[in-house]
Design a protein around this motif. Structure first.
Motif, PDB file in Angstrom:
ATOM      1  N   ARG A 334       0.652  -0.847   0.102  1.00  0.00           N
ATOM      2  CA  ARG A 334      -0.187   0.166   0.067  1.00  0.00           C
ATOM      3  C   ARG A 334       0.613   1.485   0.178  1.00  0.00           C
ATOM      4  NH1 ARG A 334      -0.389  -2.564   4.481  1.00  0.00           N
ATOM      5  NH2 ARG A 334       0.002  -1.868   6.602  1.00  0.00           N
ATOM      6  N   LYS A 337       1.998   2.087  -4.081  1.00  0.00           N
ATOM      7  CA  LYS A 337       1.470   0.993  -5.176  1.00  0.00           C
ATOM      8  C   LYS A 337       1.753   1.293  -6.510  1.00  0.00           C
ATOM      9  CE  LYS A 337      -2.944   0.525  -2.727  1.00  0.00           C
ATOM     10  NZ  LYS A 337      -3.780   1.700  -1.963  1.00  0.00           N
ATOM     11  N   GLN A 363     -12.391   0.500 -14.827  1.00  0.00           N
ATOM     12  CA  GLN A 363     -12.662   0.004 -13.332  1.00  0.00           C
ATOM     13  C   GLN A 363     -12.103  -0.950 -12.568  1.00  0.00           C
ATOM     14  OE1 GLN A 363     -14.700  -0.907 -15.766  1.00  0.00           O
ATOM     15  NE2 GLN A 363     -15.651  -2.519 -15.508  1.00  0.00           N
ATOM     16  N   GLN A 366      -8.718   0.842 -11.246  1.00  0.00           N
ATOM     17  CA  GLN A 366      -9.106   1.576 -10.804  1.00  0.00           C
ATOM     18  C   GLN A 366      -9.476   0.816  -8.720  1.00  0.00           C
ATOM     19  OE1 GLN A 366      -8.511   4.468 -11.191  1.00  0.00           O
ATOM     20  NE2 GLN A 366      -8.350   5.238  -8.504  1.00  0.00           N
ATOM     21  N   ALA A 367     -10.082  -0.301  -9.053  1.00  0.00           N
ATOM     22  CA  ALA A 367     -10.163  -1.015  -7.673  1.00  0.00           C
ATOM     23  C   ALA A 367      -8.789  -1.061  -6.778  1.00  0.00           C
ATOM     24  CB  ALA A 367     -11.114  -2.227  -8.089  1.00  0.00           C
ATOM     25  N   TYR A 369      -6.380  -0.264  -7.370  1.00  0.00           N
ATOM     26  CA  TYR A 369      -5.251   0.710  -7.058  1.00  0.00           C
ATOM     27  C   TYR A 369      -6.116   1.848  -5.317  1.00  0.00           C
ATOM     28  CZ  TYR A 369      -2.071   2.524 -10.683  1.00  0.00           C
ATOM     29  OH  TYR A 369      -0.596   1.868 -11.452  1.00  0.00           O
ATOM     30  N   ASN A 370      -7.789   1.287  -5.412  1.00  0.00           N
ATOM     31  CA  ASN A 370      -7.410   1.497  -4.234  1.00  0.00           C
ATOM     32  C   ASN A 370      -7.772   1.394  -3.114  1.00  0.00           C
ATOM     33  OD1 ASN A 370      -8.759   4.201  -5.466  1.00  0.00           O
ATOM     34  ND2 ASN A 370     -10.508   3.064  -6.073  1.00  0.00           N
ATOM     35  N   TYR A 371      -7.622  -0.088  -3.119  1.00  0.00           N
ATOM     36  CA  TYR A 371      -7.288  -1.606  -2.411  1.00  0.00           C
ATOM     37  C   TYR A 371      -6.380  -1.164  -1.784  1.00  0.00           C
ATOM     38  CZ  TYR A 371      -7.932  -6.046  -0.228  1.00  0.00           C
ATOM     39  OH  TYR A 371      -8.212  -7.380   0.749  1.00  0.00           O
ATOM     40  N   HIS A 372      -6.470  -1.945  -0.117  1.00  0.00           N
ATOM     41  CA  HIS A 372      -5.487  -1.519   0.683  1.00  0.00           C
ATOM     42  C   HIS A 372      -4.470  -2.721   0.934  1.00  0.00           C
ATOM     43  CE1 HIS A 372      -3.950   0.529   4.518  1.00  0.00           C
ATOM     44  NE2 HIS A 372      -4.366  -0.443   5.705  1.00  0.00           N
TER      45      HIS A 372
END
Length: 475
Positions: A334, A337, A363, A366-367, A369-372
């Motif tokens: 994290r 990234k 999508q 983006q998911a 990249y957004n995940y922890h």
């Protein structure tokens, strides 16, 4: 520490006969003044089959050189120091030892300015030369490692088998290179799944030990009763069961690298025994009084804060300080990234997939990249494996592993009945759910089997058996 060696001096006349031979020269050559003064025929005492004799070099070369210098100069107008003849050479046999000798020869004049002889001052600089050559070799080796590092980085930002172009990973690569040039112990710290063993292997593969064995021991996966046998081996009849002698890891890792995964799980007793081996005290196989020795380097890894373990009394302070010489902290995914695309394409390639990160739907990118990424690189690999198999993202990271009660809502990533397909027989649907459930527990426990088994309320042996049934392997 500065090197100090006595200054040796002798003087010769124009007839090549020795006039002065001081005590320091006696010590250097092993020849007394009584034996050499007044002679010119005992130079062969210094004979070396591969190099010129010491006296030939001093008397013939230096004396001729001095004559050349002073044949065209007025001695009264010249400086003795500036016109002295200086050289350093290697001699294979001076008083029975190889030596590097630095000598300074200068002429002696009479009152009319004529050369009547020469005085030669010699100093044994062997230690200094050995140190200089060792530093030169170390510098060359370090340069080679940096060259390897630069060439590897030019190849899709790959260093050994580690992928990453982020600034934090660049810093890790630099520490790996420096650690590889050292013989000190290394402690690699980081969350589960960041690639600690890859870093350990990179240190080994770029060090002088690269042609020696690399052994990995998971200190958390072996029961306390078997650890001593695992490290030290045992002799026949040492305990119930062994019918033959068995060598331990320390016998096989001679000259190489021992990687201790989850070193904080070792008992205090085992820490003391390993500390004794590291300090040169040797070890004995279980059931034997024979003391064996093994030379190796330890690279340890832990997901725990080892200093906190010391303060809690679970890690011996002497063992900690013996290990904690070169620390390497691996950043979690994290925090880097920018490496996601490189890592994803690397894993897609390893899985023989034609997928590419930036060719994925927007999508999905983006998911990702957004995940922890609590499971780090290992979790990314598993997510991509499921992406290939199920044609969609599935982040198995439920906040609670307990099965939901009657409400239809469920933690993200766990399948509902409708997800499994209405055409699946019940045993197949249950097996599929069980596999998914086990993967959830393992990833939440950072692939610590004992912790995952406890979360699911089963024994580690049962978990291991089910993992074998569902073909779940530890990354």
């Amino acid at each position: 520490m500065l090197e100090y060696t006595p200054i040796s001096q002798f003087a010769i006349g124009t007839d090549h006969r020795v006039k002065i031979w001081n005590k320091a020269f006696e010590v250097l050559t092993g020849v007394s003044a009584d034996e050499i003064i007044g002679t010119d025929h005992q130079w062969k005492i210094f004979y070396s089959s591969k190099r010129p004799v010491l006296a030939d070099l001093v008397v013939e070369q230096d004396y001729k050189k001095i004559l050349e210098i002073y044949s065209t100069k007025n001695p009264a107008q010249s400086s003795l120091v500036q016109n002295a003849w200086e050289a350093t050479d290697y001699f294979e046999n001076i008083n029975g030892k190889p030596r590097y000798i630095n000598f300074l020869a200068a002429p002696v004049f009479d009152h009319e300015g004529k050369i009547t002889g020469a005085v030669t001052t010699l100093q044994d600089i062997s230690l200094r030369k050995i140190q200089e050559e060792a530093m030169k070799r170390e510098s060359e080796q370090l340069q080679q490692r940096y060259s390897l590092f630069r060439s590897s980085m030019g190849e899709r930002f790959k260093f050994c088998n580690i992928i990453g172009k982020s600034r934090k990973m660049q810093e890790v690569y630099g520490i790996i290179v420096r650690a590889a040039g050292s013989t000190d112990s290394v402690v690699i710290q980081g969350e589960s799944g960041v690639g600690k063993e890859l870093v350990a292997r990179a240190i080994h593969d770029t060090s002088q030990r690269k042609n020696a064995p690399f052994f990995s021991v998971n200190c958390d996966a072996i029961s306390e009763s078997l650890l001593e046998t695992e490290f030290f081996g045992h002799v026949k009849g040492a305990a119930t069961g062994p019918h033959n002698d068995k060598k331990g890891v320390l016998s096989y890792v001679q000259g190489g690298t021992l990687f201790l995964h989850e070193v904080g799980e070792l008992s205090l007793s085992m820490q003391v025994k390993l500390l004794r081996v590291m300090d040169g005290g040797g070890y004995s196989p279980v059931g034997s009084n024979e003391v064996l020795y093994s030379e190796f380097r330890i690279v340890a890894a832990s997901t725990r804060n080892l200093w906190e373990e010391v303060q809690k009394g679970r890690l011996h302070s002497d063992f900690f300080y013996r290990l904690y010489v070169i620390p390497i902290d691996i950043p979690p995914l994290r925090e880097r990234k920018e490496d996601l695309a490189l890592l994803a394409d690397y894993f897609f390639s390893r899985m023989k997939s034609s997928l590419h990160f930036y060719a994925l739907p927007e999508q999905d990118i983006q998911a990702l990249y957004n995940y922890h990424w609590p499971g780090n690189v290992r979790e990314l690999q598993n997510v991509l494996r499921r992406y290939i198999g199920f044609h969609g993202l599935d982040f198995i990271a439920p906040p609670n592993l307990a099965l939901p009660a009657s409400p239809p809502s469920r933690p993200p990533g766990l399948m509902a009945v409708s997800d499994s397909g209405a055409d699946l027989p019940l045993p197949d649907a249950v097996a599929r759910f069980e596999k998914q459930f086990i993967l959830s527990a393992l990833e939440l426990s950072r692939w610590h089997r004992g912790k995952a088994a406890k979360k699911m309320g089963i024994s580690p042996k049962t978990l291991y058996r089910k993992m074998m049934t569902h073909e779940i392997n530890l990354p």
